[in-house]
Design an enzyme around this catalytic site. Structure first.
Site, PDB file in Angstrom:
ATOM      1  N   ASP A   1      -6.996   3.063  -3.241  1.00  0.00           N
ATOM      2  CA  ASP A   1      -7.720   3.128  -1.962  1.00  0.00           C
ATOM      3  C   ASP A   1      -7.957   4.598  -1.641  1.00  0.00           C
ATOM      4  OD1 ASP A   1      -8.826   2.858   0.528  1.00  0.00           O
ATOM      5  OD2 ASP A   1      -7.109   1.833   1.440  1.00  0.00           O
TER       6      ASP A   1
ATOM      7  N   GLU B   1     -10.864   0.543  -3.726  1.00  0.00           N
ATOM      8  CA  GLU B   1     -11.126   0.311  -2.304  1.00  0.00           C
ATOM      9  C   GLU B   1     -11.787   1.535  -1.670  1.00  0.00           C
ATOM     10  OE1 GLU B   1      -7.679  -1.155  -0.265  1.00  0.00           O
ATOM     11  OE2 GLU B   1      -8.547  -0.861   1.726  1.00  0.00           O
TER      12      GLU B   1
ATOM     13  N   ASP C   1     -13.666  -1.607   2.795  1.00  0.00           N
ATOM     14  CA  ASP C   1     -12.796  -1.650   3.974  1.00  0.00           C
ATOM     15  C   ASP C   1     -13.591  -1.059   5.147  1.00  0.00           C
ATOM     16  OD1 ASP C   1     -10.902  -1.095   5.965  1.00  0.00           O
ATOM     17  OD2 ASP C   1      -9.405  -0.249   4.640  1.00  0.00           O
TER      18      ASP C   1
ATOM     19  N   SER D   1       0.874  -1.166   0.000  1.00  0.00           N
ATOM     20  CA  SER D   1       0.000   0.000   0.000  1.00  0.00           C
ATOM     21  C   SER D   1       0.914   1.219   0.000  1.00  0.00           C
ATOM     22  CB  SER D   1      -0.861  -0.044   1.267  1.00  0.00           C
ATOM     23  OG  SER D   1      -1.587   1.155   1.413  1.00  0.00           O
TER      24      SER D   1
ATOM     25  N   LYS E   1      -1.032  -1.079  -4.431  1.00  0.00           N
ATOM     26  CA  LYS E   1      -2.221  -0.281  -4.082  1.00  0.00           C
ATOM     27  C   LYS E   1      -1.783   1.161  -3.916  1.00  0.00           C
ATOM     28  CE  LYS E   1      -4.619   0.037   0.413  1.00  0.00           C
ATOM     29  NZ  LYS E   1      -5.261  -0.794   1.463  1.00  0.00           N
TER      30      LYS E   1
ATOM     31  N   LEU F   1      -0.499  -0.637   9.322  1.00  0.00           N
ATOM     32  CA  LEU F   1       0.901  -0.347   9.644  1.00  0.00           C
ATOM     33  C   LEU F   1       1.300  -1.055  10.940  1.00  0.00           C
ATOM     34  CD1 LEU F   1       0.886   3.539   8.997  1.00  0.00           C
ATOM     35  CD2 LEU F   1       1.020   1.723   7.305  1.00  0.00           C
TER      36      LEU F   1
ATOM     37  N   LYS G   1      -9.915  -6.835   7.965  1.00  0.00           N
ATOM     38  CA  LYS G   1      -8.957  -6.371   8.983  1.00  0.00           C
ATOM     39  C   LYS G   1      -9.479  -6.876  10.316  1.00  0.00           C
ATOM     40  CE  LYS G   1      -7.341  -2.120   6.761  1.00  0.00           C
ATOM     41  NZ  LYS G   1      -7.453  -0.641   6.726  1.00  0.00           N
TER      42      LYS G   1
ATOM     43  N   GLY H   1      -4.104  -3.957   6.236  1.00  0.00           N
ATOM     44  CA  GLY H   1      -3.124  -3.673   7.277  1.00  0.00           C
ATOM     45  C   GLY H   1      -3.383  -2.313   7.882  1.00  0.00           C
TER      46      GLY H   1
ATOM     47  N   LYS I   1      -2.696   4.952  -2.819  1.00  0.00           N
ATOM     48  CA  LYS I   1      -3.636   5.804  -2.090  1.00  0.00           C
ATOM     49  C   LYS I   1      -3.989   6.982  -2.995  1.00  0.00           C
ATOM     50  CE  LYS I   1      -3.891   3.702   1.949  1.00  0.00           C
ATOM     51  NZ  LYS I   1      -5.151   3.295   2.582  1.00  0.00           N
TER      52      LYS I   1
HETATM   53  O1  OSB Z   1      -7.202   1.937   4.380  1.00  0.00           O
HETATM   54  O2  OSB Z   1      -6.065   0.186   4.335  1.00  0.00           O
HETATM   55  C1  OSB Z   1      -6.229   1.319   4.759  1.00  0.00           C
HETATM   56  C2  OSB Z   1      -3.205   2.372   6.837  1.00  0.00           C
HETATM   57  C3  OSB Z   1      -3.820   3.103   7.825  1.00  0.00           C
HETATM   58  C4  OSB Z   1      -5.180   3.275   7.794  1.00  0.00           C
HETATM   59  C5  OSB Z   1      -5.933   2.710   6.759  1.00  0.00           C
HETATM   60  C6  OSB Z   1      -5.329   1.971   5.773  1.00  0.00           C
HETATM   61  C7  OSB Z   1      -3.935   1.828   5.792  1.00  0.00           C
HETATM   62  C8  OSB Z   1      -3.194   1.128   4.764  1.00  0.00           C
HETATM   63  C9  OSB Z   1      -1.847   0.598   5.141  1.00  0.00           C
HETATM   64  O3  OSB Z   1      -3.552   1.031   3.598  1.00  0.00           O
HETATM   65  C10 OSB Z   1      -1.687  -0.837   4.874  1.00  0.00           C
HETATM   66  C11 OSB Z   1      -0.407  -1.346   5.498  1.00  0.00           C
HETATM   67  O4  OSB Z   1      -0.440  -1.762   6.678  1.00  0.00           O
HETATM   68  O5  OSB Z   1       0.615  -1.321   4.831  1.00  0.00           O
HETATM   69 MG    MG Z   2      -8.319   0.759   3.036  1.00  0.00          MG
END
Ligand code: OSB
Ligand code: MG
Length: 377
Positions: free
Chosen positions: A196, A221, A246, A144, A169, A300, A270, A298, A171
């Site tokens: 996303d 997403e 999500d 991501s 992915k 992070l 998640k 995830g 953002k």
């Molecule tokens: O929307 O998936 C998400 C991180 C923080 C909050 C929301 C999201 C995310 C990520 C990070 O996309 C995914 C990762 O852990 O690498």
């Molecule tokens: Mg997401």
């Protein structure tokens, strides 16, 4: 799920609740804000001569979902942990049932429930993937990529494609979407690509969202609001690209309604957002029954949360690459001893002992803890 009860129920003798702060190697920007460091609760449950671990995934501010570090710490400290400590449980379903009457607070519930899964697996001497019912021995992962200027994102894509990640992915947010996709697709016409939006579009952005149909994305997403399945139904009816949900999926009924109404055709699972592995597995099973692909998102996570996620990904319907990439992408030093690193886009299942298969780096944990409390019967 066949969960053989222990011969004797497992007594939770005590719980430890910590707050830790871990710097991120690189700031992570998404549509709703930028994260520079991870603040996270760590839950340790003790019983049966073992320790079970989990991380909480709430953010400092309610920018992803309503829960925050403060609210989840409070709920664990005041409600969930006191209801567990000093009591005996035969399996994780009893924990899920204990918390089910209490509204929301999924991230707080998840942290204590996940720590119980780890403990319960360790007491039986079994790896977590096995007690969850997993079927694979490595999992496919993608990355991501946070929001950056387009040339920087192109560098990020090059790096991670070269490392073998199975899906990229991106953002996105209003004003930072189609030009980015033009640039990435021009150089990577065949790469599995997704976007996303973390809820930042509305149906007024339909022209942009329609244009996303032209980029061969695996899915889009969470384009619309975190609590709005209805508008996602409308959007999905107007797009060819599958929507992936999500933020909108915070319970099994949420998922049932999303699938029944065609609000999305891919589900991001998640564990933290769903309140634990029991519900995550129920959502997985529902998607399996409907032939809807799922993948593991995830937040992070550091090594404890990441290990939990990797074990969960071994379940059958996790047919799309997850966000559980190498820990070294996020942190200079992790809180577990074992290195959680991918090779050619595959993440091995942590297997150093039973449960989540990783060892807490206690010395390091002490140096980054900002509070430690113990809950006893
Ligand atoms: O929307 O998936 C998400 C991180 C923080 C909050 C929301 C999201 C995310 C990520 C990070 O996309 C995914 C990762 O852990 O690498
Ligand atoms: Mg997401």
């Amino acid at each position: 799920m066949a969960l053989a009860p222990l011969r004797d129920p497992l007594v939770i003798e005590s719980a430890e609740l910590r707050l830790i702060e871990l710097p991120l190697l690189h700031p992570f920007r998404i549509a709703t804000g930028t994260m520079y460091r991870k603040v996270m609760p760590i839950v340790v449950l003790r019983g049966g001569g073992q320790e079970g671990y989990a991380e909480g995934v709430a953010d400092v501010l309610p920018d992803y979902l309503p829960e925050t570090i403060v609210s989840s710490m409070m709920m664990m400290r005041e409600v969930f942990l006191p209801q567990m400590v000093g009591r005996a449980f035969a399996n994780p379903h009893e924990i899920e049932r204990l918390f089910r009457p209490w509204r929301d607070h999924q991230m707080a519930k998840a942290a204590v429930e996940m720590a119980f899964w780890d403990l319960w697996a360790k007491v039986q001497g079994l790896p977590l993937w096995q007690v969850l019912g997993g079927t694979r021995d490595q999992v496919e992962v993608g990355v991501s990529l946070g929001i950056k200027p387009i040339p920087d994102t192109l560098d990020d894509v090059r790096l991670h494609v070269a490392q073998g990640y199975r899906r990229i992915k991106l953002k996105v947010m209003p004003g930072h979407d189609l030009k980015l996709l033009d640039a990435v697709r021009a150089e990577f016409p065949d790469t599995h690509l997704t976007v996303d939006a973390n809820c930042c579009y509305t149906l007024a952005d339909l022209p942009v969202l329609r244009a996303m149909d032209g980029y061969g994305l695996d899915y889009i997403e969470q384009p619309l609001a975190w609590n709005d399945l209805h508008d996602h139904v409308r959007l999905q009816s107007l797009l060819a690209t599958p929507l992936c949900l999500d933020e909108c999926i915070r319970s099994l009924p949420d998922c049932r309604k999303a699938l029944a109404s065609d609000a999305g055709r891919v589900i991001n699972i998640k564990v933290g957002r769903l309140g634990g592995h029991v519900v995550a597995k129920q959502v997985h099973d529902l998607c399996l029954a409907h032939d809807v692909p799922v993948w593991c998102g995830g937040m992070l996570e550091a090594g404890i949360g990441r290990a939990h996620n990797i074990h969960l990904c071994t379940l059958e319907q996790f047919s799309r690459p997850g966000d559980t990439s190498s820990s070294s992408r996020y942190f200079a030093r992790d809180i577990v001893v074992e290195k959680l690193e991918t090779s050619d886009g595959l993440m091995p299942i942590p297997a150093n002992g039973a449960g989540i298969g990783v060892t807490m780096d206690w010395d390091f944990l002490e140096t980054i803890s900002t509070s430690v409390e113990t809950i006893r019967p």
